[in-house]
Write a protein that holds these residues in place. Sequence first.
Motif, mmCIF file in Angstrom:
data_model
loop_
_atom_site.group_PDB
_atom_site.id
_atom_site.type_symbol
_atom_site.label_atom_id
_atom_site.label_comp_id
_atom_site.label_asym_id
_atom_site.label_seq_id
_atom_site.Cartn_x
_atom_site.Cartn_y
_atom_site.Cartn_z
ATOM 1 N N ASN A 74 0.827 -1.217 0.000
ATOM 2 C CA ASN A 74 0.000 0.000 0.000
ATOM 3 C C ASN A 74 0.857 1.263 0.000
ATOM 4 O OD1 ASN A 74 -2.515 -1.296 0.023
ATOM 5 N ND2 ASN A 74 -2.448 -1.567 2.247
ATOM 6 N N ALA A 75 1.935 1.228 0.769
ATOM 7 C CA ALA A 75 2.813 2.407 0.862
ATOM 8 C C ALA A 75 3.489 2.693 -0.470
ATOM 9 C CB ALA A 75 3.860 2.190 1.946
ATOM 10 N N LEU A 76 3.903 1.647 -1.177
ATOM 11 C CA LEU A 76 4.568 1.847 -2.458
ATOM 12 C C LEU A 76 3.585 2.362 -3.499
ATOM 13 C CD1 LEU A 76 7.292 1.642 -3.826
ATOM 14 C CD2 LEU A 76 6.765 -0.711 -4.470
ATOM 15 N N THR A 186 16.895 2.004 9.588
ATOM 16 C CA THR A 186 17.409 2.433 10.888
ATOM 17 C C THR A 186 16.414 3.392 11.532
ATOM 18 O OG1 THR A 186 18.548 4.442 10.157
ATOM 19 C CG2 THR A 186 19.718 2.363 9.849
ATOM 20 N N ARG A 187 16.777 3.919 12.694
ATOM 21 C CA ARG A 187 15.915 4.881 13.381
ATOM 22 C C ARG A 187 15.713 6.152 12.557
ATOM 23 N NH1 ARG A 187 15.205 3.495 18.760
ATOM 24 N NH2 ARG A 187 16.510 1.759 19.430
ATOM 25 N N LYS A 188 16.627 6.425 11.653
ATOM 26 C CA LYS A 188 16.564 7.651 10.865
ATOM 27 C C LYS A 188 15.914 7.450 9.493
ATOM 28 C CE LYS A 188 18.515 10.048 14.058
ATOM 29 N NZ LYS A 188 17.708 10.998 14.841
ATOM 30 N N THR A 189 15.509 6.213 9.193
ATOM 31 C CA THR A 189 14.944 5.937 7.872
ATOM 32 C C THR A 189 13.509 6.410 7.758
ATOM 33 O OG1 THR A 189 16.366 3.974 7.788
ATOM 34 C CG2 THR A 189 14.676 4.154 6.109
ATOM 35 N N GLY A 190 12.772 6.390 8.861
ATOM 36 C CA GLY A 190 11.373 6.802 8.843
ATOM 37 C C GLY A 190 10.635 6.235 10.028
ATOM 38 N N LYS A 191 9.499 6.875 10.381
ATOM 39 C CA LYS A 191 8.788 6.478 11.587
ATOM 40 C C LYS A 191 7.824 5.320 11.370
ATOM 41 C CE LYS A 191 5.192 9.994 10.970
ATOM 42 N NZ LYS A 191 4.518 11.166 11.583
ATOM 43 N N ASN A 192 7.450 5.046 10.117
ATOM 44 C CA ASN A 192 6.556 3.924 9.817
ATOM 45 C C ASN A 192 6.758 3.494 8.367
ATOM 46 O OD1 ASN A 192 5.072 5.772 8.181
ATOM 47 N ND2 ASN A 192 3.847 6.380 9.961
ATOM 48 N N THR A 193 5.982 2.507 7.932
ATOM 49 C CA THR A 193 6.169 1.948 6.591
ATOM 50 C C THR A 193 6.038 3.004 5.501
ATOM 51 O OG1 THR A 193 5.201 -0.124 7.396
ATOM 52 C CG2 THR A 193 5.460 0.111 5.020
ATOM 53 N N PHE A 194 5.013 3.855 5.583
ATOM 54 C CA PHE A 194 4.786 4.865 4.547
ATOM 55 C C PHE A 194 5.945 5.861 4.491
ATOM 56 C CE2 PHE A 194 0.672 3.016 4.608
ATOM 57 C CZ PHE A 194 0.049 3.354 3.426
ATOM 58 N N ALA A 195 6.443 6.266 5.660
ATOM 59 C CA ALA A 195 7.563 7.211 5.700
ATOM 60 C C ALA A 195 8.841 6.567 5.188
ATOM 61 C CB ALA A 195 7.768 7.719 7.129
ATOM 62 N N ILE A 196 9.039 5.304 5.514
ATOM 63 C CA ILE A 196 10.238 4.582 5.075
ATOM 64 C C ILE A 196 10.241 4.415 3.558
ATOM 65 C CG2 ILE A 196 11.364 2.316 5.111
ATOM 66 C CD1 ILE A 196 10.518 2.159 8.103
ATOM 67 N N ILE A 197 9.096 3.993 2.997
ATOM 68 C CA ILE A 197 8.975 3.838 1.543
ATOM 69 C C ILE A 197 9.160 5.180 0.850
ATOM 70 C CG2 ILE A 197 7.374 3.333 -0.346
ATOM 71 C CD1 ILE A 197 8.289 0.780 0.864
ATOM 72 N N GLU A 198 8.541 6.223 1.388
ATOM 73 C CA GLU A 198 8.641 7.562 0.797
ATOM 74 C C GLU A 198 10.092 8.020 0.736
ATOM 75 O OE1 GLU A 198 7.514 11.309 -0.734
ATOM 76 O OE2 GLU A 198 6.217 9.572 -0.394
ATOM 77 N N LYS A 199 10.799 7.904 1.853
ATOM 78 C CA LYS A 199 12.185 8.359 1.904
ATOM 79 C C LYS A 199 13.074 7.513 1.006
ATOM 80 C CE LYS A 199 15.713 9.798 5.233
ATOM 81 N NZ LYS A 199 16.042 9.922 6.682
ATOM 82 N N MET A 200 12.846 6.212 1.024
ATOM 83 C CA MET A 200 13.654 5.307 0.215
ATOM 84 C C MET A 200 13.462 5.591 -1.273
ATOM 85 S SD MET A 200 13.503 1.162 0.092
ATOM 86 C CE MET A 200 14.563 0.212 -0.998
ATOM 87 N N MET A 201 12.212 5.749 -1.699
ATOM 88 C CA MET A 201 11.946 5.944 -3.116
ATOM 89 C C MET A 201 12.356 7.333 -3.586
ATOM 90 S SD MET A 201 11.078 3.095 -4.302
ATOM 91 C CE MET A 201 10.683 3.657 -5.958
ATOM 92 N N ARG A 202 12.348 8.318 -2.700
ATOM 93 C CA ARG A 202 12.864 9.631 -3.093
ATOM 94 C C ARG A 202 14.349 9.521 -3.438
ATOM 95 N NH1 ARG A 202 10.253 12.236 1.333
ATOM 96 N NH2 ARG A 202 12.304 12.605 2.259
ATOM 97 N N LYS A 203 15.070 8.720 -2.665
ATOM 98 C CA LYS A 203 16.488 8.514 -2.943
ATOM 99 C C LYS A 203 16.677 7.676 -4.203
ATOM 100 C CE LYS A 203 18.173 8.738 1.821
ATOM 101 N NZ LYS A 203 18.859 7.981 2.912
#
Length: 220
Positions: A74-76, A186-203
């Motif tokens: 869903n996040a992706l 890691t702790r700095k990747t994002g606070k939840n799945t949606f934030a982690i996917i968002e940050k990862m895919m922006r990179k």
Amino acid sequence: MKKTFGLLIGFVLGSALMLAQGKNSYESPDFDELTEEHQTIAIIPFLTSLNLEDDIKADQLEKLEEQEGYEAQNALESYFLRRNNKRKAFVVDFQNVGDTNRILLDNNITYNDLDIYSPQELCKILKVDGIVSGKLILSALISEGIDESFDLIAFLSGKSDFGKIIIKTSDGNTGRLLWRYEQTITRKTGKNTFAIIEKMMRKASRKFPYDKERIRKRKK
């Protein structure tokens, strides 16, 4: 002396953090040829492996792994749709994940059966040209949120990592891997799945092979 020592500690921690967040990507040299006629791709639930410290029964662990897998799917989709709504950012359309999951269930393919089928078989069933799949290896339930505050003790003891996320795309005709991107959580990747996917895919956006702007520049 204290200032120098502080700068040294900061450099060491910063370098270690960068290594902890290291990522790896791959793109098939035949991507353009294999995807020339791609129009629609599907995002399937991520396969998840949980290694939690809590004592959890096997059936409950399976449900939690499935929960994490669908949350990542869903996040992706949310990330892709948000970018496409702002501007047509991709050269392909993404099948609605609700339709994807319904078609899979209509064909008696449950979450636990996903890894039994090849990319060609899944694409044929879903009537798409390619699939986006992924894997989560976790020591925490990221869908429920993680503590982003920096913990020096956890960092130095090697317990600041929550796992790894891998996203890949595969060709429906040949089953070949088209693209793969991996990152440590890691702790700095994002606070939840949606934030982690968002940050990862922006990179990863500059490397995502279906990105319209990237393809335009590559064909110049």
